[in-house]
Design an enzyme around this catalytic site. Structure first.
Site, PDB file in Angstrom:
ATOM      1  N   ASP A 151      42.153  32.935  52.360  1.00  0.00           N
ATOM      2  CA  ASP A 151      42.497  33.856  51.273  1.00  0.00           C
ATOM      3  C   ASP A 151      41.241  34.464  50.683  1.00  0.00           C
ATOM      4  OD1 ASP A 151      41.447  32.001  49.360  1.00  0.00           O
ATOM      5  OD2 ASP A 151      43.340  30.905  49.440  1.00  0.00           O
TER       6      ASP A 151
ATOM      7  N   MET B  67      40.063  29.841  36.174  1.00  0.00           N
ATOM      8  CA  MET B  67      41.202  30.782  36.191  1.00  0.00           C
ATOM      9  C   MET B  67      41.618  31.180  34.781  1.00  0.00           C
ATOM     10  SD  MET B  67      43.424  28.945  39.227  1.00  0.00           S
ATOM     11  CE  MET B  67      43.319  27.339  38.403  1.00  0.00           C
TER      12      MET B  67
ATOM     13  N   LYS C 110      44.622  38.641  49.187  1.00  0.00           N
ATOM     14  CA  LYS C 110      43.382  38.929  48.478  1.00  0.00           C
ATOM     15  C   LYS C 110      43.699  39.937  47.391  1.00  0.00           C
ATOM     16  CE  LYS C 110      38.544  40.132  49.204  1.00  0.00           C
ATOM     17  NZ  LYS C 110      37.505  40.446  50.196  1.00  0.00           N
TER      18      LYS C 110
END
Length: 513
Positions: free
Chosen positions: A39, A176, A61
């Site tokens: 990924d 994140m 992606k």
């Protein structure tokens, strides 16, 4: 099917970004994989370890390809492994840190398949080395908490105790957390975390365009707005250790950090430039301007090799000349004894080293690595000598004409072809047109001409660095005078020329997009 025995599924950590940070075990597994699922968080350069026969499957992606759902990824892993194929799931960072590895393992074990988890370096740990921010410190932080800024959206309530995290006596590393920055920063502040707590926002850790931004906790949300262009992947380090960046950073202080450099040598020769440039911090793009291959018309070379007794000396003006001359000699069924009576001249130390690869020693090697220097070295003995000159299909006539002027009998023979690359890669063409390439290397006259054909007037948007005065003259005649020139005709010198010129001026273009 039993889940004992040789595993078919490998969950491999790709590390934080730099392909050199992949583990040896990770590289070994990739080299033998039949199928690789990867990924956008894993550097595509790592796929160079894959075999040519491996099936490469991109599972998403951001902004470029559809992001696969986790259940789709699980099913694809199981489907291929159930056919007896060796499957690698390549994941950014470490598979055990916020990587949903447990869900993939559950799917694999449910199918009765064996697996192996190969660790990688996670971004929090890489930050200590690459941003100069040790996440533990004897006097500042004796504990670390790795925290997700993006929990599972279907959870009825947060599993994070923000009150406890606000009191945590150490470093917080938020993964994140870009899209949820308002949520987690507000939670920490409302739970009593001091607004002036030092923070470091780190983007694309260990890559040439790594960015580090220092601020206070109450400023983080503002710094992660779209206007600041801090798009994922980003981690935020919260704690006093963030202040150490100013004294411990090294990665962004390398002499070519922030410079994007286009290397234009043939693909199989590019490493001699790309590796040292990358070690000095440059973001290196590769765009071969020419391709080099054995001559497509070998008859004249074959004839010369069959009649080597007609010559007194063979003079090599390039490493490619050595390679293709010697390879053709051996392919024709002869060996090095055919050269026993000949004197051998080489244009410089690198060409002499290439001769040594074929167990040959040059008799004449000038200190200065140019054809004119070789001509000067041969001048005292040239008169009456029968000299064989292996050359490129578009080789310079300087050496041959000079030797003839000195009275030598010169026989030129083409042993390899220069072919222009017909079209630049779209990403390189766009970067050139948008003035996002700081330097472009030009290491031969043929490359100079090809670059003009590939990029046209957009070459004005970059700084050219030339390998020699002759190449500089060619570029000037083409309308693109170089901004720097190597002090002698070696790849080390062209790197030095870029470093010196960069130190004397502000970088022309940043590497960030």
């Amino acid at each position: 099917m039993s889940n004992f025995g040789e595993p078919l599924v490998f969950l491999v950590g790709a590390g934080p970004g730099d392909p050199g940070l992949l583990t040896l075990r990770g590289a070994e597994v990739l080299s033998t994989a039949d199928v690789i699922l990867y990924d956008g968080l894993s550097n595509p350069d790592i796929l160079a370890h894959a075999s040519a026969s491996a099936q490469l499957i991109c599972v998403g992606k951001h902004g470029q390809a559809r992001i696969w759902r986790q259940d789709e990824i699980n099913a694809e892993i199981v489907r291929h492994a159930s056919l007896g194929l060796k499957v690698v799931r390549l994941k950014g960072g470490d598979p055990a840190v916020f990587a949903r590895t447990a869900e993939e393992v559950e799917a694999v074990t449910a199918a009765g398949l064996a697996f192996e988890i190969v660790p990688g370096i996670t971004a929090a740990l890489a930050a200590g080395s690459y941003a100069g921010i040790p996440i533990t410190h004897r006097g500042l932080a004796s504990a670390v908490a790795l925290v997700t800024g993006h929990e599972e959206p279907d959870k009825p309530e947060s599993a994070l105790d923000w009150d406890a995290l606000a009191r945590f006596p150490g470093t917080l590393v938020i993964y994140m957390g870009v899209t949820t920055v308002e949520t987690w920063t507000s939670a920490l502040l409302q739970s009593g975390k001091q607004p002036d707590t030092p923070c470091a926002i780190l983007r694309r850790c260990s890559l040439p365009d790594q960015q580090t931004l220092l601020c206070r906790l109450d400023e983080v949300a503002d710094r992660l707005t779209p206007a600041h262009r801090f798009r994922p992947p980003v981690i935020v380090i919260v704690g006093k250790v963030a202040n150490l960046h100013s004294t411990m950073s090294w990665f962004d202080r390398r002499p070519l950090f922030g410079q994007r450099i286009l290397v234009t040598r043939p693909e199989d020769q590019a490493d001699e430039l790309t590796k040292p440039l990358r070690r000095l911090g440059a973001d290196v793009l590769q765009q071969p301007a020419i391709a080099i291959n054995a001559t497509s018309h070998p008859e004249p070379l074959n004839h010369a090799l069959a009649h080597l007794s007609n010559f007194d000396l063979v003079a090599f003006s390039s490493r490619n000349g050595v390679r293709y001359f010697c390879e053709r000699l051996l392919a024709n069924g002869a060996d090095l004894r055919s050269l026993a009576h000949l004197k051998i001249a080489a244009v410089g130390a690198k060409t002499a080293d290439r001769l040594a690869d074929f167990h040959l020693r040059a008799d004449i090697v000038p200190i200065d690595f140019r054809a004119t220097a070789l001509l000067e070295s041969l001048a005292p003995v040239a008169n009456g000598l029968r000299i064989l000159l292996p050359k490129a299909s578009r080789g310079s006539a300087t050496l041959a004409n000079g030797l003839r002027h000195l009275g030598a009998q010169v026989h030129e023979v083409v042993c390899y072809d220069h072919q222009d690359v017909g079209q630049a890669e779209s990403v390189n063409l766009l970067a050139m047109q948008q003035a996002k390439i700081s330097w472009t290397t030009v290491t031969s006259n043929a490359i100079a001409h090809s670059l003009v054909a590939l990029f046209g007037s957009s070459l004005q948007q970059t700084q050219l660095v030339s390998l020699s005065p002759q190449i500089s003259l060619t570029l000037t005649e083409l309308g693109f005078p170089p901004a720097a020139e190597a002090s002698n005709a070696t790849m080390e010198s062209i790197v030095d020329a870029i470093v010196l010129a960069s130190a004397a001026s502000i970088p022309k273009t940043p590497t960030t997009d």
